[in-house]
Design a protein around this motif. Structure first.
Motif, PDB file in Angstrom:
ATOM      1  N   ASN A 255      -6.946  -1.345  -4.043  1.00 34.22           N
ATOM      2  CA  ASN A 255      -6.821  -0.139  -4.865  1.00 34.22           C
ATOM      3  C   ASN A 255      -8.031   0.789  -4.659  1.00 34.22           C
ATOM      4  O   ASN A 255      -8.666   1.245  -5.615  1.00 34.22           O
TER       5      ASN A 255
ATOM      6  N   LEU B 104      -3.612  -7.056   8.836  1.00 35.44           N
ATOM      7  CA  LEU B 104      -3.297  -5.929   7.963  1.00 35.44           C
ATOM      8  C   LEU B 104      -3.898  -4.648   8.523  1.00 35.44           C
ATOM      9  O   LEU B 104      -4.984  -4.657   9.116  1.00 35.44           O
TER      10      LEU B 104
ATOM     11  N   ARG C 218      -5.639 -11.380   7.175  1.00 35.68           N
ATOM     12  CA  ARG C 218      -5.361 -11.639   5.757  1.00 35.68           C
ATOM     13  C   ARG C 218      -6.367 -12.623   5.159  1.00 35.68           C
ATOM     14  O   ARG C 218      -6.866 -12.418   4.052  1.00 35.68           O
TER      15      ARG C 218
ATOM     16  N   ASP D 291      -4.747  -0.405  -0.056  1.00 41.84           N
ATOM     17  CA  ASP D 291      -3.722  -0.561  -1.081  1.00 41.84           C
ATOM     18  C   ASP D 291      -3.970  -1.831  -1.901  1.00 41.84           C
ATOM     19  O   ASP D 291      -3.904  -1.801  -3.128  1.00 41.84           O
ATOM     20  N   THR D 292      -4.273  -2.920  -1.221  1.00 39.95           N
ATOM     21  CA  THR D 292      -4.510  -4.195  -1.903  1.00 39.95           C
ATOM     22  C   THR D 292      -5.704  -4.109  -2.844  1.00 39.95           C
ATOM     23  O   THR D 292      -5.663  -4.617  -3.972  1.00 39.95           O
TER      24      THR D 292
ATOM     25  N   ASP E  33      -3.241  -1.023   4.376  1.00 43.63           N
ATOM     26  CA  ASP E  33      -2.817  -2.166   3.560  1.00 43.63           C
ATOM     27  C   ASP E  33      -3.992  -2.731   2.770  1.00 43.63           C
ATOM     28  O   ASP E  33      -3.854  -3.110   1.607  1.00 43.63           O
ATOM     29  N   VAL E  34      -5.149  -2.791   3.419  1.00 44.32           N
ATOM     30  CA  VAL E  34      -6.361  -3.278   2.750  1.00 44.32           C
ATOM     31  C   VAL E  34      -6.703  -2.354   1.586  1.00 44.32           C
ATOM     32  O   VAL E  34      -6.973  -2.807   0.474  1.00 44.32           O
TER      33      VAL E  34
ATOM     34  N   MET F 296       3.461  -6.340   0.010  1.00 44.64           N
ATOM     35  CA  MET F 296       2.752  -6.551   1.263  1.00 44.64           C
ATOM     36  C   MET F 296       3.427  -7.700   1.995  1.00 44.64           C
ATOM     37  O   MET F 296       3.784  -8.707   1.397  1.00 44.64           O
TER      38      MET F 296
ATOM     39  N   GLU G 232      -8.954 -12.153   1.934  1.00 46.65           N
ATOM     40  CA  GLU G 232      -9.007 -13.089   0.802  1.00 46.65           C
ATOM     41  C   GLU G 232     -10.419 -13.641   0.620  1.00 46.65           C
ATOM     42  O   GLU G 232     -10.899 -13.775  -0.509  1.00 46.65           O
TER      43      GLU G 232
END
Length: 79
Positions: free
Chosen positions: A17, A7, A47, A14-15, A11-12, A1, A51
């Motif tokens: 899963n 994002l 991002r 993917d991060t 992407d979220v 990434m 987090e």
């Protein structure tokens, strides 16, 4: 990434899963903060917001584990 500030929902997903539809549901429910950008209103997640969401999930999970301790099999079998 990459280290970009915002994002894509892909992407979220993917991060975390999870599926893209699950990422969309997190955003639509307000559980994960996001913004809509551009003429087509595409979702973007900062991002730092992702987090923060992950940190909240760790905290909520720790609370749940404390409130729902595992019962040892021996204890359960003696009842």
């Amino acid at each position: 990434m990459s280290s970009e500030r915002f994002l894509l929902l892909a992407d979220v997903a993917d991060t975390l899963n999870i599926s893209a539809s699950q990422a969309y549901a997190l955003v639509r429910s307000g559980e994960l903060e996001a913004i809509k950008v551009g003429g087509r209103g595409q979702w973007r997640v900062e991002r730092t917001k992702l987090e923060a969401y992950i940190d909240r999930q760790y905290s909520q999970t720790a609370d749940w584990v404390r409130e729902n301790p595992l019962i040892e099999r021996e204890d359960a079998e003696s009842d």
